[in-house]
Design an enzyme around this catalytic site. Structure first.
Site, PDB file in Angstrom:
ATOM      1  N   PRO A   2       0.826  -1.215   0.000  1.00 41.82           N
ATOM      2  CA  PRO A   2       0.000   0.000   0.000  1.00 41.82           C
ATOM      3  C   PRO A   2       0.857   1.260   0.000  1.00 41.82           C
ATOM      4  CG  PRO A   2      -0.246  -1.237   2.058  1.00 41.82           C
ATOM      5  CD  PRO A   2       0.546  -2.090   1.124  1.00 41.82           C
ATOM      6  N   GLU A   3       0.426   2.247  -0.755  1.00 45.22           N
ATOM      7  CA  GLU A   3       1.179   3.495  -0.891  1.00 45.22           C
ATOM      8  C   GLU A   3       0.298   4.658  -0.410  1.00 45.22           C
ATOM      9  OE1 GLU A   3       2.998   3.667  -4.831  1.00 45.22           O
ATOM     10  OE2 GLU A   3       2.882   1.497  -4.988  1.00 45.22           O
ATOM     11  N   LYS A  58       3.898   6.013   4.192  1.00 50.04           N
ATOM     12  CA  LYS A  58       3.110   4.776   4.131  1.00 50.04           C
ATOM     13  C   LYS A  58       2.740   4.254   5.519  1.00 50.04           C
ATOM     14  CE  LYS A  58       5.743   3.415   0.027  1.00 50.04           C
ATOM     15  NZ  LYS A  58       6.722   2.415  -0.466  1.00 50.04           N
ATOM     16  N   ARG A 260      13.782  -3.442  -8.739  1.00 49.04           N
ATOM     17  CA  ARG A 260      12.344  -3.145  -8.720  1.00 49.04           C
ATOM     18  C   ARG A 260      11.761  -3.370 -10.102  1.00 49.04           C
ATOM     19  NH1 ARG A 260      10.044   0.171  -4.855  1.00 49.04           N
ATOM     20  NH2 ARG A 260      11.447   1.002  -3.285  1.00 49.04           N
TER      21      ARG A 260
END
Ligand SMILES: [Zn+2]
Length: 272
Positions: A2-3, A58, A260
């Site tokens: 979650p951001e 976050k 990433r």
């Protein structure tokens, strides 16, 4: 993970649900998710009132009436449920906070994530390591340009650096780069004033749109919550390798950048 949009969506819902509510007890099914022995944690939380819920990057911070904070980071795979009864058996949740009004806060998927009870000072010290909030009024285009000029890395790496700006992760960094028509692996030193302004605008637009659409979390916060997850189908490049770009019709590409995943449209976002 979650951001900003997901955590901000949680914050706004939980603020309404939890403000002024007393905790009755806490159930800890996974000791590693908290930072002290379960009995100490449960005893310290009993009869405390949650004053309000704050979000920083976050993280969520539950402010308690004894001056301490519950600091939550969901990391990869964590989620929250609120209600009288959770959709799954209680043993599936790593931590459950029972509230005096009959509802409970259920923390699921807290493997890497955590819920720590810490002092206000420790919370302050930890949060001050973070960069500015994307919507901090002090983060003007001028201030943003100055911060960016001090950086040497690639765009995606910079956007996901929590010390540069807090709250952006893998998904929204890709969506922001797409909105700004910038290649995620471009060196930030290559960005001219016009590109920087597009990027600045794209950060705000993408994050706000995503928050208003309910973010991309899989699980709703409450039984009545039908908004959560609304942004999942609206991601334009993230996790869409091989799918058609909605703007130009070319295929979305997937590559790895410093470990990433990065998704982008090679036509719309140019080259590095
Ligand atoms: Zn395209």
């Amino acid at each position: 993970m979650p951001e900003w949009p997901e955590m901000e969506h949680y914050r706004s819902q939980l603020s309404t649900l939890l403000g002024g509510i007393k905790i009755s007890t806490a159930v800890v099914n996974r000791e590693g998710s908290i930072n002290e022995p379960p009995d100490t944690f449960a005893n310290a939380l009993a009869n405390r009132t949650i004053l309000f819920v704050e979000r920083r990057g976050k993280h969520l911070l539950f402010h308690l009436d004894d001056g301490n904070r519950l600091l939550l980071h969901l990391m990869l795979g964590g989620w929250i449920y609120y209600g009288e009864q959770a959709p799954m058996e209680d043993s599936h949740y790593q931590v459950i906070i029972r509230l005096a009004d009959g509802n409970s806060l259920y923390f699921g998927g807290l493997r890497l994530g955590y819920l720590h009870r810490i002092t206000a000072k420790l919370a302050h010290d930890q949060m001050k390591q973070l960069g500015p909030e994307p919507f901090d009024s002090r983060l003007t285009l001028e201030a943003f340009t100055k911060r960016l000029k001090s950086k040497r890395g690639k765009l995606k790496t910079t956007l996901t650096d929590q010390r540069f700006i807090a709250g952006i992760g893998n998904c929204y960094s890709d969506e922001i780069c797409f909105e700004a028509k910038l290649h995620p692996a471009i060196a930030v030193s290559e960005l001219d004033a016009e590109a920087t302004e597009r990027l600045y605008g794209a950060i705000k637009k993408v994050l706000l749109d995503a928050k208003e659409a309910g973010g991309y979390m899989e699980y709703p916060l409450t039984a009545a919550d039908h908004l959560t997850g609304g942004y999942n189908s609206r991601c334009l490049v993230y996790d869409r390798e091989g799918e058609t770009c909605g703007v130009c019709g070319n295929a979305i590409k997937h590559e790895t950048l410093s470990g990433r995943k990065m998704f982008y449209c090679p036509h719309c976002q140019g080259s590095e």
